[in-house]
Design a protein around this motif. Sequence first.
Motif, PDB file in Angstrom:
ATOM      1  N   LEU A  21     -16.206  -0.758 -97.097  1.00 23.36           N
ATOM      2  CA  LEU A  21     -16.672  -0.204 -95.796  1.00 23.36           C
ATOM      3  C   LEU A  21     -17.873   0.910 -95.908  1.00 23.36           C
ATOM      4  N   ILE A  22     -18.920   0.545 -95.055  1.00 23.78           N
ATOM      5  CA  ILE A  22     -20.056   1.335 -95.327  1.00 23.78           C
ATOM      6  C   ILE A  22     -20.183   2.374 -94.209  1.00 23.78           C
ATOM      7  N   GLU A  23     -20.518   3.464 -94.467  1.00 26.85           N
ATOM      8  CA  GLU A  23     -20.376   4.710 -93.378  1.00 26.85           C
ATOM      9  C   GLU A  23     -21.357   4.032 -91.991  1.00 26.85           C
ATOM     10  N   GLY A  24     -20.634   4.277 -91.030  1.00 27.98           N
ATOM     11  CA  GLY A  24     -21.178   3.679 -89.706  1.00 27.98           C
ATOM     12  C   GLY A  24     -20.799   2.551 -89.269  1.00 27.98           C
ATOM     13  N   ASN A  25     -20.107   1.734 -90.158  1.00 29.36           N
ATOM     14  CA  ASN A  25     -19.511   0.361 -89.601  1.00 29.36           C
ATOM     15  C   ASN A  25     -18.058   0.559 -89.502  1.00 29.36           C
ATOM     16  N   SER A  26     -17.520  -0.445 -88.634  1.00 30.81           N
ATOM     17  CA  SER A  26     -16.085  -0.275 -88.356  1.00 30.81           C
ATOM     18  C   SER A  26     -15.386  -1.574 -88.973  1.00 30.81           C
ATOM     19  N   ARG A  27     -16.174  -2.401 -89.367  1.00 31.63           N
ATOM     20  CA  ARG A  27     -15.622  -3.486 -90.056  1.00 31.63           C
ATOM     21  C   ARG A  27     -16.064  -3.492 -91.715  1.00 31.63           C
ATOM     22  N   ALA A  28     -15.126  -4.192 -92.503  1.00 37.78           N
ATOM     23  CA  ALA A  28     -15.694  -4.285 -93.726  1.00 37.78           C
ATOM     24  C   ALA A  28     -16.397  -5.333 -94.210  1.00 37.78           C
ATOM     25  N   THR A  29     -17.325  -5.000 -95.026  1.00 38.61           N
ATOM     26  CA  THR A  29     -18.337  -6.115 -95.596  1.00 38.61           C
ATOM     27  C   THR A  29     -17.869  -6.675 -96.781  1.00 38.61           C
TER      28      THR A  29
END
Length: 76
Positions: A21-29
Amino acid sequence: MTQRKITGVRKNAKDTITHALIEGNSRATSIKTLVGMADKELIADVNSVHSKKSASHIRANPDGKTKNNLANLPKI
């Protein structure tokens, strides 16, 4: 472009990180996407590792602290 931080990780049954999870995202990458982002220096404190013997992956930059290693980040 501003680098963003990884704030959490998802692991599979073999304890291998598969997503983050990257800050600012709500979904995992996915790791595949993260490797490309690390190659472009879009993720803070992370580098990509490319090997002929195994799949490409990302690694936290060494800083002498274990608290911020990717494997020690909160699970998502």
